[in-house]
Enzyme design. Structure first.
Site, PDB file in Angstrom:
ATOM      1  N   ASP A 208       0.735  -1.205  -0.098  1.00 52.13           N
ATOM      2  CA  ASP A 208       0.017  -0.001   0.068  1.00 52.13           C
ATOM      3  C   ASP A 208       1.002   1.386   0.027  1.00 52.13           C
ATOM      4  O   ASP A 208       1.832   1.393   1.046  1.00 52.13           O
ATOM      5  CB  ASP A 208      -0.842  -0.073   1.219  1.00 52.13           C
ATOM      6  CG  ASP A 208      -1.970   1.285   1.372  1.00 52.13           C
ATOM      7  OD1 ASP A 208      -2.692   1.153   0.448  1.00 52.13           O
ATOM      8  OD2 ASP A 208      -1.614   1.943   2.191  1.00 52.13           O
ATOM      9  N   GLU A 267      13.717 -15.844  -1.557  1.00 51.51           N
ATOM     10  CA  GLU A 267      13.868 -16.887  -0.616  1.00 51.51           C
ATOM     11  C   GLU A 267      12.354 -18.089  -0.498  1.00 51.51           C
ATOM     12  O   GLU A 267      12.646 -18.996  -0.323  1.00 51.51           O
ATOM     13  CB  GLU A 267      13.907 -16.404   0.977  1.00 51.51           C
ATOM     14  CG  GLU A 267      15.129 -15.768   0.993  1.00 51.51           C
ATOM     15  CD  GLU A 267      15.394 -15.451   2.467  1.00 51.51           C
ATOM     16  OE1 GLU A 267      14.981 -16.082   3.346  1.00 51.51           O
ATOM     17  OE2 GLU A 267      16.193 -14.396   2.605  1.00 51.51           O
TER      18      GLU A 267
END
Length: 550
Positions: A208, A267
Site C-alpha cells: 500500500d 527466498e
C-alpha cells in the site's frame, strides 16, 4: 505449481495473471455481525474460482482500531477479531490453494495506527527505544509545523504531540503516524513481519502507498503546484493538490529498501509483490520500482481516473512504455478507493451501451502487456452506489463532504442473492454499509444462469484469455496513434502477432487494417460485435476485433 498457463517463466505465474481484489468488510458476512469476514471468503472461494482468476488480493484484515478500515494497523501479525482469527486465515490459504488460487495480502509499510504499541512507546519521550521509529520534528520558532507538507486527506501532514513537544508526520489520517524507514531497526522489523506471512503460506503482497515509505530528511518545503480550476472556476477541494510532492514521498532510499524486499521474496520461489504508486511522475516511479530486482509489479492511479477516452489511454500507455518494456505493470481500472469503473467510465452512455462497454475494458486489460487486477463486483457490472451522508463511514468523505463523498460508494456489500433474502444475502443483520438498491437486480444469483449476464461474459473472457498462446505473456507492445476514438495496439512475439481494435467512442467507426494483418485469423470473443471485409474493419459502439497472425 498452479497459475496462469500463459506464463512460461519458471515461478513467474504473476505475469499476465488476473488478480481479484476482495475487500473483506464487504464480501460476505459469515458470523452475522454485519461485517464481512475471513469465513465469508472461505464460503465464496468456489465462486471466485468460477470467475477464472489466478489469485486473490485481500485488503487488510489485521488488528486495527479501524479508523481507516484496516489501513491503520495496530498489530502486523494478528487478525482483527471482526474478521476472525489466524486459524481462519489459514483456512483461507488452504481453501484457495486447493482450488489453484494464489493469495496476496495487503501490507502497509509506510505507517501504522497511533494505537500500535510501537507508536505508544515512541510518543512517550525523545529517548526511549522506539523514539526514532516514527517521523518526529521540532516546531518552527513560531510553533507552526516543520514544513508545508500536506496530508493526502487534506490539511497539514503534521500533528502535535504534547508529550514530546514535537510534531509527527501523517501522510494520511492523524491516526496514521508515518514510520521512519530511515531507521534500520524499522526496516528489519517490517521485513520480519513480511516473513511471518510468507511462512504462513501467502503467495505475495500488495504494498500500500509504497512510494510513501521514505521522506526527505531535510524536511524541505514542497513547491507550489499551478492550481487547476474546476468547471465552476473554483480551486481543488483537497489542499494536497496544491503542491508538487517532491520531498514527502518517492525518495531514492526507497529503491534500496525495495531491493531488500525482493531479496526476501526470492527466498520464497513463486511469491510476488505489486506496489501501489501514486505520484506526480507516476510512470518514472513505476519503472524504477519494477526494474533492478525490486518489485515484481506496480500499478498507478492513471487508469483510476475519470478519463477513459482513446486519446487519454494512448497517452497513458505511451508514457508507461518503459514500464511495459523493462518492468511489469498491473492494470487496474477499479479498486476500493475510487468510484466504480462502470459509472466512472460510462458517463454520457445509455444503460445498454454501458453494459456493452464493461467487457470492452476487460478485453483491453487482458490484451495489454502486464497483469490485471479486478475489483470485487466489477464482474457483476455494479455501478457506484449512492450512500446517504448519515450512512457514511469513510472519514475521508465525511471530512470533505459534500464536494467529495469519499470512498463508501465503491465499498458497499456484494449482492449475492435476490429472492427475498435480506441485504441481498450479504448479511442477516444490518451491514456496516447499506446494500445499494441499484445492486439488487445485479445479484450473483440472478446472473449465474443467464449466459448473457455480465458475470458470464466476464467468465467467458477470462477463459478465452487463458486459452491464448503462452507467448502472449511477454510479447512486445506497440500503441497505434489513430487520433480518433479507436484504441489500437499490437502485441508481437517471435512466433505470433496480435492486433487489437477497440471502439471507445460514441458512434460506429471503421479502420483499415495494415497489410500484415489483412487475412489474419479473427479470434475475437463471440460477444463483441464488428465485421471485417477485406482490409476494412467496421465496429459499432463498444465493438472490438482481435486478429492473430502466426
Amino acid at each position: 505449481m498452479s497459475g496462469n498457463p500463459n506464463s512460461t517463466h519458471n515461478g513467474e505465474w504473476w505475469r499476465n495473471s488476473v488478480i481479484y481484489q476482495i475487500y473483506p468488510r464487504s464480501f460476505c458476512d459469515a458470523n452475522g455481525d454485519g461485517i464481512g469476514d475471513l469465513q465469508g471468503i472461505c464460503q465464496k472461494l468456489d465462486y471466485v474460482k468460477s470467475i477464472g482468476v489466478d489469485a486473490i488480493w485481500i485488503s487488510p484484515f489485521f488488528k486495527s482500531p479501524m479508523v481507516d478500515f484496516g489501513y491503520d494497523v495496530s498489530d502486523y501479525r494478528d487478525v482483527d477479531p471482526i474478521f476472525g482469527s489466524l486459524e481462519d486465515f489459514d483456512r483461507v490459504i488452504e481453501g484457495a490453494h486447493e482450488r489453484g488460487i494464489k493469495v496476496i495480502i495487503d501490507q502497509i509499510l509506510s505507517h501504522t495506527s497511533d494505537l500500535h504499541p510501537w507508536f505508544e512507546e515512541s510518543r512517550q519521550s525523545r529517548d526511549n527505544p522506539k523514539a526514532d521509529w516514527y517521523v518526529w520534528a521540532d516546531a518552527k520558532e513560531d510553533g507552526s509545523a516543520p514544513n508545508n507538507w500536506m496530508s493526502n486527506f487534506g490539511g497539514s501532514a503534521w500533528r502535535w504531540c504534547t508529550r514530546r513537544r514535537q510534531y509527527y508526520l501523517t501522510n494520511f489520517l492523524r491516526e496514521q503516524p508515518d514510520l521512519n524507514l530511515h531507521n534500520p531497526e524499522v526496516q528489519e522489523q517490517l521485513l520480519a513481519d513480511l516473513r511471518f506471512w510468507l511462512d504462513r503460506g501467502v503467495d505475495g503482497f500488495r504494498l500500500d502507498a509504497i512510494n510513501h515509505a521514505f521522506h526527505n530528511r531535510s524536511l524541505q518545503d514542497n513547491p507550489a503546484r499551478p492550481v487547476k480550476l474546476d468547471a465552476n472556476g473554483l480551486p481543488p477541494v483537497n489542499s494536497y493538490e496544491y503542491q508538487w510532492h517532491i520531498h514527502d514521498k518517492s525518495q531514492p532510499e526507497n529503491l534500496v529498501f525495495l531491493q531488500r524486499v525482493r531479496e526476501l521474496m526470492n527466498e520464497y520461489p513463486g511469491s510476488t509483490t505489486v506496489g501501489e504508486v501514486g505520484d506526480d511522475n507516476t510512470h518514472k516511479i513505476m519503472a524504477e520500482y519494477t526494474t533492478e530486482n525490486r518489485l515484481h509489479m506496480a500499478y498507478s492511479f492513471d487508469l483510476l481516473s475519470e478519463d477513459c477516452s482513446a486519446q487519454f489511454l494512448r497517452d497513458t500507455l505511451e508514457k508507461n512504455r518503459r514500464v511495459t518494456e523493462e518492468g511489469w505493470p498491473c492494470w487496474s481500472i477499479s479498486n476500493h478507493d475510487v468510484p466504480r469503473s462502470f459509472s466512472r467510465w460510462n458517463k454520457g452512455f445509455d444503460a445498454d451501451t454501458a453494459m456493452a462497454r464493461a467487457p470492452l475494458f476487460l478485453l483491453m486489460q487482458l490484451m495489454l502487456r502486464g497483469s490485471v487486477c479486478l475489483y470485487q463486483g466489477e464482474e457483476l457490472g455494479l455501478p457506484e452506489a449512492e450512500v446517504a451522508f448519515e450512512d457514511l463511514q469513510d472519514p475521508y468523505g465525511i471530512n470533505l463532504w459534500p464536494e467529495f463523498k469519499g470512498r463508501d460508494g465503491c465499498r458497499t456489500p456484494m449482492p449475492w442473492f435476490n429472492g427475498g433474502e435480506i441485504n441481498a444475502g450479504f448479511s442477516k443483520v444490518k451491514p456496516w454499509l447499506p446494500v445499494a438498491e441499484e445492486h439488487y437486480h445485479l445479484a450473483v444469483s440472478l446472473q449465474e444462469d443467464d449466459q448473457h449476464s455480465m458475470l458470464n461474459r466476464f467468465r467467458a473472457l477470462l477463459k478465452w484469455h487463458a486459452d491464448l498462446s503462452p507467448a502472449l505473456a511477454t510479447a512486445d507492445q506497440n500503441i497505434i496513434d489513430t487520433a480518433n476514438d479507436l484504441l489500437i495496439f499490437e502485441r508481437s512475439s517471435e512466433t505470433e502477432r496480435y492486433f487489437v481494435v477497440l471502439n471507445l467512442g460514441h458512434e460506429a467507426a471503421s479502420y483499415t487494417l495494415p497489410e500484415a494483418f489483412v487475412g489474419a485469423e479473427d479470434i475475437t470473443p463471440a460477444e463483441f460485435a464488428g465485421s471485417v471485409t477485406g482490409e476494412t474493419v467496421d465496429l459499432p459502439l463498444a465493438g472490438a476485433r482481435v486478429f492473430l497472425r502466426k
